[in-house]
Design an enzyme around this catalytic site. Structure first.
Site, PDB file in Angstrom:
ATOM      1  N   GLU A 139      38.481 -91.573  65.036  1.00 18.72           N
ATOM      2  CA  GLU A 139      38.517 -90.824  66.284  1.00 18.72           C
ATOM      3  C   GLU A 139      39.869 -90.184  66.526  1.00 18.72           C
ATOM      4  O   GLU A 139      39.959 -89.045  67.002  1.00 18.72           O
ATOM      5  CB  GLU A 139      38.160 -91.765  67.442  1.00 18.72           C
ATOM      6  CG  GLU A 139      38.146 -91.108  68.801  1.00 18.72           C
ATOM      7  CD  GLU A 139      37.885 -92.094  69.925  1.00 18.72           C
ATOM      8  OE1 GLU A 139      37.842 -91.651  71.091  1.00 18.72           O
ATOM      9  OE2 GLU A 139      37.734 -93.299  69.648  1.00 18.72           O
ATOM     10  N   HIS A 142      38.102 -87.378  73.328  1.00 18.29           N
ATOM     11  CA  HIS A 142      37.588 -88.586  72.699  1.00 18.29           C
ATOM     12  C   HIS A 142      36.288 -88.302  71.965  1.00 18.29           C
ATOM     13  O   HIS A 142      35.682 -87.234  72.110  1.00 18.29           O
ATOM     14  CB  HIS A 142      37.350 -89.675  73.753  1.00 18.29           C
ATOM     15  CG  HIS A 142      38.604 -90.158  74.395  1.00 18.29           C
ATOM     16  ND1 HIS A 142      39.385 -91.134  73.842  1.00 18.29           N
ATOM     17  CD2 HIS A 142      39.222 -89.771  75.546  1.00 18.29           C
ATOM     18  CE1 HIS A 142      40.438 -91.344  74.615  1.00 18.29           C
ATOM     19  NE2 HIS A 142      40.368 -90.526  75.648  1.00 18.29           N
ATOM     20  N   GLU A 154      33.903 -87.052  75.983  1.00 17.91           N
ATOM     21  CA  GLU A 154      33.399 -87.704  74.787  1.00 17.91           C
ATOM     22  C   GLU A 154      32.579 -86.649  74.061  1.00 17.91           C
ATOM     23  O   GLU A 154      31.477 -86.299  74.484  1.00 17.91           O
ATOM     24  CB  GLU A 154      32.514 -88.902  75.154  1.00 17.91           C
ATOM     25  CG  GLU A 154      33.209 -89.988  75.958  1.00 17.91           C
ATOM     26  CD  GLU A 154      34.005 -90.935  75.077  1.00 17.91           C
ATOM     27  OE1 GLU A 154      34.096 -90.682  73.856  1.00 17.91           O
ATOM     28  OE2 GLU A 154      34.527 -91.930  75.606  1.00 17.91           O
TER      29      GLU A 154
END
Length: 330
Positions: free
Chosen positions: A157, A212, A294
């Site tokens: 990530e 993210h 996200e």
């Protein structure tokens, strides 16, 4: 989510500059119809050291899409600038205050300051003691940071967020904004979540976005934008930023769908792509408009195929940047 995965190349810093899914309209409230109609026509965790794809959130029900186009900066085939960072035992003074962009070009965002927060740090897994240190987020104490998640193939990530952040910087500077990154692969770990918030506050940023990718279960797909809830406890007081942060999040969500063709999360947010939370230090401690995004779920093979694609990451950077431009232009 803890990650102690395989070795990987050191992140590459920026060189000195010169630098479908269709969304069902019936599921949304009337205020969201215009934005989601645009989406349909167009083709349609871990984070903050904290967020988790399965965490409960208060779902929002409005997403708008008023999006002027921004210039798309070309990406290299690898999607990364060249050059190697210098690595020190501790963060330097300049790293601690974030990485500031070169003087911005003239454009519609001239005079605007944008802070991009690439979630986690590729070096975090080498510094578990440091990132496990507890920090105050107003409502309680949490770990300084986490290692983040990864795809099943080992793409982490922290590398994803840093790559998208650098692409966004180019796009936003082309619009005239002054851009600051909370880290640019120029420090061995962190910064901690309280420092990440402080960088945006001290920059008096007009908008802050924390990048993210989630680590939820296979089959859980799509993106979601996390908005700050109203918090007033200890060092945290988000009441003044709840409204503008929601508008920022709505603009980003709408443009992300339009540009990437990705659908809102099928596991949080009730199909809106928006979730409100009060447990994230990066939001709780912010005094300027800020959201998390996200971009997809790294643990789902279909989402992972997108997240590991340089071409798709350029689209993600464009969608988020267009949302920021739309928000800042009003």
């Amino acid at each position: 989510m803890s990650y102690t995965g395989p070795d990987f190349d050191d992140p590459e810093p920026r060189r000195s500059r010169r630098g479908p899914l269709t969304v069902a309209l019936a599921a949304l409230v009337p205020g969201a119809l215009l934005g989601w109609a645009v989406y349909a026509v167009a083709g349609g965790g871990s984070g903050d050291g904290e967020r988790n794809g399965g965490a409960a959130g208060e779902a929002s029900a409005s997403v708008s899409s008023r999006a002027p186009s921004s210039a798309t900066a070309p990406a290299s085939p690898s999607g990364k600038p060249s050059g190697k960072p210098s690595r020190s035992a501790e963060p330097s003074a300049s790293a601690a205050s974030g990485s500031v962009s070169a003087p911005a070009a003239s454009g519609p965002l001239t005079g605007k300051v944008v802070v991009i927060d690439p979630g986690h740090n590729p070096g975090n897994f080498r510094h578990t003691a440091e990132i496990n240190r507890q920090v105050d987020i107003g409502t309680h104490r949490k770990e300084c940071d986490t290692t983040g998640t990864s795809t099943n193939g080992g793409y982490i990530e922290a590398k994803f967020t840093l790559d998208v952040a650098r692409r966004m910087r180019d796009l936003l500077e082309a619009q005239g904004a002054t851009v600051k990154l909370t880290q640019d692969g120029d420090r061995p770990f962190g910064p901690c979540i309280d420092e990440r918030a402080r960088i945006g506050n001290e920059a008096k940023a007009d908008a802050v976005v924390s990048l993210h990718a989630d680590g939820s279960g296979a089959g859980n797909r799509g993106f979601h934008v996390i908005l700050p809830g109203a918090v007033n406890a200890g060092a945290a007081d988000t009441r003044a930023i709840v409204g503008p942060s929601r508008e920022l999040g709505e603009r980003i969500a709408g443009n992300f769908v339009r540009v990437t063709g990705s659908a809102p999360s099928n596991y949080v947010g009730g199909g809106t792509g928006l979730v409100t939370r009060k447990d994230l230090g990066g939001l709780n401690l912010s005094t300027v408009p800020k959201v998390f995004i996200e971009c997809g779920n790294m643990r789902d093979s279909k989402d992972a195929a997108q997240l590991t694609s340089g071409a798709w990451r350029q689209k993600a950077a464009r969608g988020i940047s267009d949302g920021i431009v739309s928000f800042l232009r009003g």
